[in-house]
Design a protein around this motif. Structure first.
Motif, mmCIF file in Angstrom:
data_model
loop_
_atom_site.group_PDB
_atom_site.id
_atom_site.type_symbol
_atom_site.label_atom_id
_atom_site.label_comp_id
_atom_site.label_asym_id
_atom_site.label_seq_id
_atom_site.Cartn_x
_atom_site.Cartn_y
_atom_site.Cartn_z
ATOM 1 N N LEU A 105 36.579 -4.569 22.588
ATOM 2 C CA LEU A 105 37.923 -5.130 22.544
ATOM 3 C C LEU A 105 38.097 -6.058 21.339
ATOM 4 N N LYS A 106 37.055 -6.780 20.969
ATOM 5 C CA LYS A 106 37.126 -7.633 19.779
ATOM 6 C C LYS A 106 37.377 -6.791 18.526
ATOM 7 N N GLU A 107 36.762 -5.613 18.470
ATOM 8 C CA GLU A 107 36.968 -4.731 17.324
ATOM 9 C C GLU A 107 38.374 -4.134 17.322
ATOM 10 N N LEU A 108 38.882 -3.790 18.502
ATOM 11 C CA LEU A 108 40.217 -3.203 18.603
ATOM 12 C C LEU A 108 41.319 -4.218 18.319
ATOM 13 N N ALA A 109 41.041 -5.480 18.597
ATOM 14 C CA ALA A 109 42.028 -6.549 18.408
ATOM 15 C C ALA A 109 41.447 -7.606 17.472
ATOM 16 N N PRO A 110 41.365 -7.292 16.182
ATOM 17 C CA PRO A 110 40.684 -8.209 15.258
ATOM 18 C C PRO A 110 41.343 -9.572 15.090
ATOM 19 N N ALA A 111 42.615 -9.709 15.456
ATOM 20 C CA ALA A 111 43.257 -11.033 15.371
ATOM 21 C C ALA A 111 43.078 -11.824 16.660
ATOM 22 N N GLY A 112 42.460 -11.209 17.669
ATOM 23 C CA GLY A 112 42.132 -11.923 18.893
ATOM 24 C C GLY A 112 42.768 -11.345 20.136
ATOM 25 N N PHE A 113 42.231 -11.775 21.271
ATOM 26 C CA PHE A 113 42.786 -11.365 22.561
ATOM 27 C C PHE A 113 42.538 -12.441 23.588
ATOM 28 N N ALA A 114 43.293 -12.342 24.676
ATOM 29 C CA ALA A 114 43.075 -13.175 25.859
ATOM 30 C C ALA A 114 43.155 -12.249 27.056
ATOM 31 N N MET A 115 42.190 -12.382 27.947
ATOM 32 C CA MET A 115 42.160 -11.554 29.140
ATOM 33 C C MET A 115 41.831 -12.434 30.338
ATOM 34 N N ALA A 116 42.752 -12.459 31.285
ATOM 35 C CA ALA A 116 42.575 -13.214 32.524
ATOM 36 C C ALA A 116 42.362 -12.202 33.639
ATOM 37 N N LEU A 117 41.143 -12.133 34.130
ATOM 38 C CA LEU A 117 40.794 -11.156 35.161
ATOM 39 C C LEU A 117 40.938 -11.754 36.554
ATOM 40 N N HIS A 118 41.574 -11.015 37.423
ATOM 41 C CA HIS A 118 41.737 -11.372 38.839
ATOM 42 C C HIS A 118 42.438 -12.718 39.008
ATOM 43 N N VAL A 119 43.670 -12.764 38.520
ATOM 44 C CA VAL A 119 44.473 -13.980 38.629
ATOM 45 C C VAL A 119 44.997 -14.084 40.049
ATOM 46 N N ARG A 120 44.684 -15.188 40.677
ATOM 47 C CA ARG A 120 45.206 -15.478 42.008
ATOM 48 C C ARG A 120 46.000 -16.773 41.887
ATOM 49 N N PHE A 121 47.249 -16.706 42.278
ATOM 50 C CA PHE A 121 48.209 -17.778 42.016
ATOM 51 C C PHE A 121 48.339 -17.901 40.497
ATOM 52 N N THR A 122 47.751 -18.888 39.864
ATOM 53 C CA THR A 122 47.814 -18.978 38.401
ATOM 54 C C THR A 122 46.438 -19.109 37.768
ATOM 55 N N THR A 123 45.385 -18.944 38.555
ATOM 56 C CA THR A 123 44.030 -19.163 38.056
ATOM 57 C C THR A 123 43.231 -17.867 38.033
ATOM 58 N N PRO A 124 42.689 -17.499 36.856
ATOM 59 C CA PRO A 124 41.861 -16.287 36.792
ATOM 60 C C PRO A 124 40.435 -16.567 37.249
ATOM 61 N N ALA A 125 39.803 -15.537 37.799
ATOM 62 C CA ALA A 125 38.379 -15.657 38.124
ATOM 63 C C ALA A 125 37.567 -15.756 36.837
ATOM 64 N N TYR A 126 37.987 -15.005 35.802
ATOM 65 C CA TYR A 126 37.314 -15.014 34.501
ATOM 66 C C TYR A 126 38.365 -14.985 33.413
ATOM 67 N N LEU A 127 38.146 -15.775 32.369
ATOM 68 C CA LEU A 127 39.047 -15.814 31.231
ATOM 69 C C LEU A 127 38.223 -15.609 29.968
ATOM 70 N N PHE A 128 38.629 -14.616 29.179
ATOM 71 C CA PHE A 128 37.987 -14.342 27.901
ATOM 72 C C PHE A 128 39.052 -14.465 26.818
ATOM 73 N N GLN A 129 38.768 -15.257 25.767
ATOM 74 C CA GLN A 129 39.694 -15.432 24.658
ATOM 75 C C GLN A 129 38.941 -15.340 23.344
ATOM 76 N N THR A 130 39.534 -14.640 22.403
ATOM 77 C CA THR A 130 38.964 -14.600 21.053
ATOM 78 C C THR A 130 40.008 -14.976 20.015
ATOM 79 N N TYR A 131 41.118 -15.553 20.464
ATOM 80 C CA TYR A 131 42.136 -16.007 19.523
ATOM 81 C C TYR A 131 41.542 -17.066 18.593
ATOM 82 N N PRO A 132 42.152 -17.249 17.413
ATOM 83 C CA PRO A 132 41.669 -18.305 16.522
ATOM 84 C C PRO A 132 41.736 -19.679 17.209
ATOM 85 N N LYS A 133 40.736 -20.495 16.945
ATOM 86 C CA LYS A 133 40.676 -21.815 17.575
ATOM 87 C C LYS A 133 41.936 -22.635 17.288
#
Length: 161
Positions: free
Chosen positions: A14-42
């Protein structure tokens, strides 16, 4: 392949497919994800958090109201606060948001490029990876604690390299 190894391989793809970055919130319940992955610029993550953009972000709003795919260009009319324009100024000029829901679990994700729009083949690949990651992390409660800890570590590593 061990679950964490396959998950890490998918995240790297996914990092290669989205070279400018991504955010993925897996299994969001209410507003909180079980796992959050981000590669956006700091600089973007800092700006986004400092300005409290999550509640004004049309991609997030769309993601809580819909499933499927949206191109960021199609969400511009709903972006009164200029979040997508600000993202473009941080190098994320072309974006897609992909959301899936299975049962009572929803995963939201956005992917960006600075050079061009995503191709249909890239969108299909991104969607397949997100679907697989959603499924692979759905039953993590049954995995050994060390595997769950490794996923949390990867989440931190991707979000704060």
């Amino acid at each position: 392949m061990a679950p964490k190894t396959e998950i890490q391989t998918r995240l790297e793809s996914l990092k290669e497919l989205a070279p400018a970055g991504f955010a993925m919130a897996l299994h969001v319940r209410f507003t909180t994800p079980a796992y959050l992955f981000q590669t956006y610029p700091k600089a973007w993550i800092d700006y986004y958090n400092k300005n409290g953009l999550v509640m004004r972000d049309p991609t997030v709003r769309w993601g809580f109201q819909n499933v499927g795919l949206a191109h960021w260009r199609d969400l511009m009319a709903e972006d009164a606060d200029g979040v997508i324009e600000a993202a473009a100024k941080h190098g994320m000029k072309h974006g897609i948001t992909y959301v899936l829901e299975r049962g009572e679990s929803r995963s939201l994700s956005s992917f960006t490029r600075s050079d061009r729009e995503f191709t249909p083949a890239e969108i299909a690949e991104v969607s397949a990876h997100v679907d697989a990651l959603h499924d692979q992390t759905a039953s993590l409660e049954s995995l050994p604690p060390e595997t769950r800890e490794e996923l949390v570590r990867m989440s931190i590593m991707f979000t704060h390299p």
